[in-house]
Design a protein around this motif. Structure first.
Motif, PDB file in Angstrom:
ATOM      1  N   MET A 131       9.546  -5.300  -1.705  1.00  0.00           N
ATOM      2  CA  MET A 131       9.202  -5.776  -2.744  1.00  0.00           C
ATOM      3  C   MET A 131       8.215  -6.987  -3.561  1.00  0.00           C
ATOM      4  O   MET A 131       7.782  -7.235  -3.925  1.00  0.00           O
ATOM      5  N   ARG A 132       7.342  -6.719  -1.448  1.00  0.00           N
ATOM      6  CA  ARG A 132       5.975  -8.394  -1.188  1.00  0.00           C
ATOM      7  C   ARG A 132       5.247  -8.050  -2.748  1.00  0.00           C
ATOM      8  O   ARG A 132       4.487  -8.845  -3.412  1.00  0.00           O
ATOM      9  N   MET A 133       5.039  -6.484  -3.050  1.00  0.00           N
ATOM     10  CA  MET A 133       4.184  -5.782  -4.029  1.00  0.00           C
ATOM     11  C   MET A 133       4.413  -5.748  -6.300  1.00  0.00           C
ATOM     12  O   MET A 133       4.080  -6.231  -6.518  1.00  0.00           O
ATOM     13  N   LEU A 134       5.736  -6.379  -5.718  1.00  0.00           N
ATOM     14  CA  LEU A 134       6.175  -7.151  -7.391  1.00  0.00           C
ATOM     15  C   LEU A 134       5.749  -8.290  -7.250  1.00  0.00           C
ATOM     16  O   LEU A 134       6.486  -9.273  -6.604  1.00  0.00           O
ATOM     17  N   PRO A 135       6.066  -9.040  -8.812  1.00  0.00           N
ATOM     18  CA  PRO A 135       6.437  -9.774  -8.995  1.00  0.00           C
ATOM     19  C   PRO A 135       7.809 -10.824  -9.318  1.00  0.00           C
ATOM     20  O   PRO A 135       9.268  -9.287  -9.040  1.00  0.00           O
ATOM     21  N   LEU A 136       7.522 -11.637  -9.221  1.00  0.00           N
ATOM     22  CA  LEU A 136       9.045 -12.504  -8.910  1.00  0.00           C
ATOM     23  C   LEU A 136      10.069 -11.881 -10.227  1.00  0.00           C
ATOM     24  O   LEU A 136      11.276 -12.143  -9.460  1.00  0.00           O
ATOM     25  N   SER A 137       9.794 -11.956 -11.123  1.00  0.00           N
ATOM     26  CA  SER A 137      10.082 -11.685 -12.097  1.00  0.00           C
ATOM     27  C   SER A 137      11.110 -10.670 -11.919  1.00  0.00           C
ATOM     28  O   SER A 137      11.653  -9.560 -12.688  1.00  0.00           O
ATOM     29  N   ALA A 138      10.251  -9.056 -10.627  1.00  0.00           N
ATOM     30  CA  ALA A 138      11.222  -7.850 -11.592  1.00  0.00           C
ATOM     31  C   ALA A 138      12.342  -8.104 -10.319  1.00  0.00           C
ATOM     32  O   ALA A 138      13.370  -6.869 -10.344  1.00  0.00           O
ATOM     33  N   LEU A 139      13.176  -9.428 -10.045  1.00  0.00           N
ATOM     34  CA  LEU A 139      13.871  -9.518  -9.413  1.00  0.00           C
ATOM     35  C   LEU A 139      15.555  -9.423  -9.714  1.00  0.00           C
ATOM     36  O   LEU A 139      16.257  -9.666 -10.157  1.00  0.00           O
TER      37      LEU A 139
END
Length: 349
Positions: A43-51
């Motif tokens: 998930m490196r390319m996702l923003p932290l908020s995606a968690l």
């Protein structure tokens, strides 16, 4: 690429992993809510908020904001400040599929190992690991098609396939004859799930089916193989149980009771046969995708589920086969009666 001075909820997960302080906070704090921190790599390319979405709400927006505040407060502190002295530097965990099976050349040379549930998932991985380490494997499975695929894809390995139902006494007799008088190890992997049915809803057919495969099968197969081990004064049996064998929140009534029974069978046999040279242990895997795709293998149920994993099904199964083959081998010469979790820490949550 320069490290960001501060991190935010919209910063990429990759930026958090690449930043020394951000990585410390992300791994040391977030991993407490998810044993499988390796999934962050995917998930490196996702923003932290995606968690928030990825975790199904286990990780909340408020929790992420607290992480951001903690990380930025630590970033602003001078290096070596006493407020950060309690933190251990956290390297990013290895990527999900970076694990390589550590083949021990010749570990099973001259040995015969019987594996049930052998043509898929954990059973298949156990067959391949033993055979690659020089052993002869008597592979047992109910599926003719899966068995044919196992043999056709691995012609260089010493594998004998037997299509049989280990809950059927006639089939078990056939397996014992096929062993030709010598069995050094037995891995009992075959098992079925119960669709998470509550006790008052369990029908006789479901109860009997689950116990026939999950309990009668290990009982009948072990009963047939143990005399061959006793005749030689040595042997190792490894059963596959489940977290459902330890607690009541994982699956339905039938599966839960059956996996408790497997642990009881394991402990009883370990006590009785240890003085006679036979070791008996059990492995408790986390639910794997290979099990979900098959009627065979350990399967999680209605209770707490492990965090999503981005590990390939083949590696998932091989990582469980690794402790199984350890227990089957002479490396575990003084280990018996062990109930060994192979679940990436999921069971301690």
């Amino acid at each position: 690429m320069p490290e960001p001075a501060h991190l935010g909820i919209d910063s990429l997960i990759g930026d958090w992993l690449d930043h020394p302080t951000g990585r410390t906070v992300l791994i040391d704090l977030l991993a407490r809510r998810s044993p499988d921190a390796r999934a962050l790599y995917a998930m490196r390319m996702l923003p932290l908020s995606a968690l928030v979405t990825v975790s199904g709400g286990v990780v909340t927006t408020d929790y992420l904001h607290l992480m951001v505040q903690a990380a930025n407060k630590l970033i602003d502190l001078k290096p070596g400040h006493s407020a950060t002295a309690h933190l251990f530097p956290s390297a990013a965990p290895p990527a999900p599929n970076d694990w390589e099976e550590p083949i021990v050349e010749g570990r099973f040379h001259g040995k015969t190992v019987v594996v049930s549930g052998a043509a898929s998932g954990i059973g298949r991985a156990t067959v391949l690991r033993v055979a690659r380490e020089g052993g002869h494997v008597l592979a047992i499975d109910l599926s003719t098609l899966r068995m044919e695929a196992l043999l056709e894809e691995n012609p260089e390995l010493d594998i004998t396939g037997v299509v049989a139902d280990i809950s059927n006494q006639e089939d078990v007799n056939k397996i014992a004859v096929q062993a030709r008088g010598r069995v050094d190890g037995l891995a009992v992997v075959a098992g079925i799930a119960d669709n998470m049915v509550a006790l008052h809803e369990v029908e006789d057919e479901l109860w009997e089916s689950v116990f026939r495969i999950n309990v009668d099968g290990p009982f009948r197969l072990s009963r047939a193989i143990i005399p061959l081990m006793l005749a030689r004064g040595s042997g190792s049996i490894v059963n596959v149980s489940s977290q459902a064998g330890l607690r009541g929140s994982i699956a339905g009534a039938a599966y839960t009771a059956s996996k408790h029974a497997v642990i009881g069978l394991t402990r009883s046999a370990a006590y009785i046969y240890s003085p006679r040279g036979i070791r008996v242990n059990a492995v408790i895997p986390r639910p794997t995708r290979s099990a979900l795709e098959s009627n065979y293998g350990s399967l999680g149920g209605a209770g707490p589920l492990p965090s999503p994993t981005f590990t390939s099904p083949e590696i998932e199964s091989a990582q469980v086969a690794s402790p199984m083959t350890y227990l089957l081998s002479d490396d575990a010469a003084n280990v018996t009666g062990a109930i060994l979790p192979a679940d990436e820490g999921w069971g301690v949550a």
